[in-house]
Every structure is written in structure tokens, then in C-alpha cells.
Design a protein around this motif. Structure first.
Motif, PDB file in Angstrom:
ATOM      1  N   MET A   1     -15.350  56.898  63.733  1.00 59.03           N
ATOM      2  CA  MET A   1     -16.591  56.392  64.311  1.00 59.03           C
ATOM      3  C   MET A   1     -16.993  55.068  63.658  1.00 59.03           C
ATOM      4  SD  MET A   1     -19.027  57.109  66.511  1.00 59.03           S
ATOM      5  CE  MET A   1     -20.642  56.477  66.759  1.00 59.03           C
ATOM      6  N   LEU A   2     -16.568  54.820  62.445  1.00 56.95           N
ATOM      7  CA  LEU A   2     -16.928  53.577  61.762  1.00 56.95           C
ATOM      8  C   LEU A   2     -16.411  52.369  62.524  1.00 56.95           C
ATOM      9  CD1 LEU A   2     -18.081  51.929  59.442  1.00 56.95           C
ATOM     10  CD2 LEU A   2     -15.933  52.283  58.223  1.00 56.95           C
ATOM     11  N   TRP A   3     -15.161  52.418  62.957  1.00 56.06           N
ATOM     12  CA  TRP A   3     -14.600  51.266  63.669  1.00 56.06           C
ATOM     13  C   TRP A   3     -15.341  51.042  64.986  1.00 56.06           C
ATOM     14  CZ3 TRP A   3     -12.616  51.608  68.510  1.00 56.06           C
ATOM     15  CH2 TRP A   3     -12.314  52.884  68.976  1.00 56.06           C
ATOM     16  N   TYR A   4     -15.777  52.115  65.644  1.00 54.15           N
ATOM     17  CA  TYR A   4     -16.522  51.979  66.896  1.00 54.15           C
ATOM     18  C   TYR A   4     -17.899  51.377  66.625  1.00 54.15           C
ATOM     19  CZ  TYR A   4     -18.694  53.095  71.361  1.00 54.15           C
ATOM     20  OH  TYR A   4     -19.347  53.014  72.571  1.00 54.15           O
ATOM     21  N   LEU A  58     -25.501  56.175  69.759  1.00 56.49           N
ATOM     22  CA  LEU A  58     -26.117  57.499  69.640  1.00 56.49           C
ATOM     23  C   LEU A  58     -25.341  58.608  70.346  1.00 56.49           C
ATOM     24  CD1 LEU A  58     -29.864  56.503  70.100  1.00 56.49           C
ATOM     25  CD2 LEU A  58     -28.702  57.195  67.983  1.00 56.49           C
ATOM     26  N   GLU A  59     -24.877  58.360  71.554  1.00 59.24           N
ATOM     27  CA  GLU A  59     -24.247  59.436  72.321  1.00 59.24           C
ATOM     28  C   GLU A  59     -23.026  60.042  71.638  1.00 59.24           C
ATOM     29  OE1 GLU A  59     -22.317  60.519  76.660  1.00 59.24           O
ATOM     30  OE2 GLU A  59     -23.347  58.611  76.440  1.00 59.24           O
ATOM     31  N   PRO A  60     -22.095  59.261  71.096  1.00 60.09           N
ATOM     32  CA  PRO A  60     -20.939  59.896  70.448  1.00 60.09           C
ATOM     33  C   PRO A  60     -21.330  60.812  69.284  1.00 60.09           C
ATOM     34  CG  PRO A  60     -20.477  57.596  70.869  1.00 60.09           C
ATOM     35  CD  PRO A  60     -21.943  57.808  71.162  1.00 60.09           C
ATOM     36  N   ASP A  64     -21.505  64.735  70.169  1.00 63.08           N
ATOM     37  CA  ASP A  64     -20.210  65.027  69.541  1.00 63.08           C
ATOM     38  C   ASP A  64     -19.042  64.615  70.451  1.00 63.08           C
ATOM     39  OD1 ASP A  64     -18.600  65.887  67.451  1.00 63.08           O
ATOM     40  OD2 ASP A  64     -18.418  67.919  68.270  1.00 63.08           O
ATOM     41  N   ARG A  65     -19.095  63.357  70.895  1.00 58.51           N
ATOM     42  CA  ARG A  65     -18.042  62.836  71.770  1.00 58.51           C
ATOM     43  C   ARG A  65     -16.856  62.379  70.921  1.00 58.51           C
ATOM     44  NH1 ARG A  65     -20.604  64.817  75.948  1.00 58.51           N
ATOM     45  NH2 ARG A  65     -22.032  63.454  77.044  1.00 58.51           N
TER      46      ARG A  65
END
Length: 174
Positions: A1-4, A58-60, A64-65
Motif C-alpha cells: 500500500m505504501l507504493w500506491y 481511503l477505500e483500499p 480491505d481492497r
């Protein structure tokens, strides 16, 4: 998630760079008698685009995407392509490009870059916006954000394109 998160932050920085360019260009066009149209919908556009970036972050997390490589990598390629198209538009329009609708009376329509064939692709910058708005959330499976932005953006672009076309028709020679 950090890279995103870093990707979404990079897009946010790019948007801030656009605002710097837009402010400079607005000053230039207004100094030449430019007339602004569509002030009413501009705040809606700002909220929509800010919401896109917030939804992407927020959504991911909240839903929990997961990152799905078969979807995420092609969507990342579309995000990069949309950025390239956007900056090609900005460069091609030069001082006439803006996040606002400002038209200089008597100015000739730009006919270079992606604006060379207006009957083929009349609003390439909005194509870039639409592609990015759908693809950026889908890089990390944010389906809801992609869907909500796409529908809201389609409604906004209906108003925006009508406004822009009217302004150009009234102020720019055919």
C-alpha cells in the motif's frame, strides 16, 4: 500500500503543478481580455477531483481492497498514459490551457498536438481526466471510487464541455 500511497501523492503533486500553470495562464489570458465562463461548476470540479484522491487512499484501507496484479499493472499503465496525454494537451495549448474556462476574444483556435484534428478528438484533455479518474483507483482495486468518480465526472463533463463549446463559439472566430 505504501507504493500506491506514493503514486496517489505523486498525482496530487502533479495536480498542484497544474494549478500553478493554470494560475499563470489565467493571468496571461485575462491580461489579453480573456473572459471566464463556468465559474459555477468550478468548485464542484475541485471537490470531485479532491474526492477522487481521498477515495483512492481511503477505500483500499477501509474496504480491505487488495492489489490485483492483473488489474493493477494495466491500470497503472493507463494512469501514466493519461498523464502523458494531459501534459501534451497543456504544452500544446500553451498559455491558453487552464483548469478554468477562459477564452480570449479573437484568438485563433489551437490546431497542434492532440488538437490538430478537432473533429476526431475534440477534448483530449477530458479524455485524459476520464481515463485517469477510472484507472487510478483501480490500480489498487478501489472499485467504488472508480465508479462514483466516473459517473460524477461524466455529469460534470457534460456541463463543462457545453460551457467550453459555448464560450469558444461566441468568442473565437470559426
Amino acid at each position: 500500500m505504501l507504493w500506491y500511497t506514493l503514486l496517489v501523492a505523486a498525482v496530487a503533486v502533479e495536480r498542484l503543478a497544474e494549478l500553478v500553470v493554470a494560475k499563470r495562464n489565467a493571468k496571461w489570458t485575462l491580461a489579453r481580455g480573456g473572459v471566464e465562463y463556468g465559474r459555477e461548476h468550478y468548485p464542484v470540479m475541485v471537490v470531485l477531483h479532491t474526492g477522487l484522491l481521498a477515495g483512492c487512499l481511503l477505500e483500499p484501507v477501509l474496504a480491505d481492497r487488495p492489489f490485483v496484479p492483473a488489474l493493477g499493472w494495466p491500470m497503472l499503465a493507463l494512469v501514466v498514459a493519461s498523464q502523458a496525454l494531459r501534459w501534451w494537451c497543456i504544452r500544446s495549448l500553451g498559455p491558453y490551457w487552464n483548469t478554468r474556462v477562459i477564452v480570449v476574444p479573437g484568438a485563433e483556435p489551437v490546431r497542434r498536438g492532440p488538437y490538430r484534428h478537432p473533429n476526431l478528438l475534440r477534448h483530449p484533455n477530458y479524455v485524459a481526466v476520464a481515463v485517469e479518474g477510472a484507472a487510478l483507483p483501480l490500480v489498487h482495486s478501489a472499485w467504488t471510487t472508480a465508479a462514483v468518480f466516473t459517473v460524477a465526472n461524466a455529469a460534470l463533463l457534460t456541463v463543462r464541455i457545453r460551457c467550453e463549446d459555448t464560450a469558444l463559439r461566441h468568442l473565437v472566430p470559426a
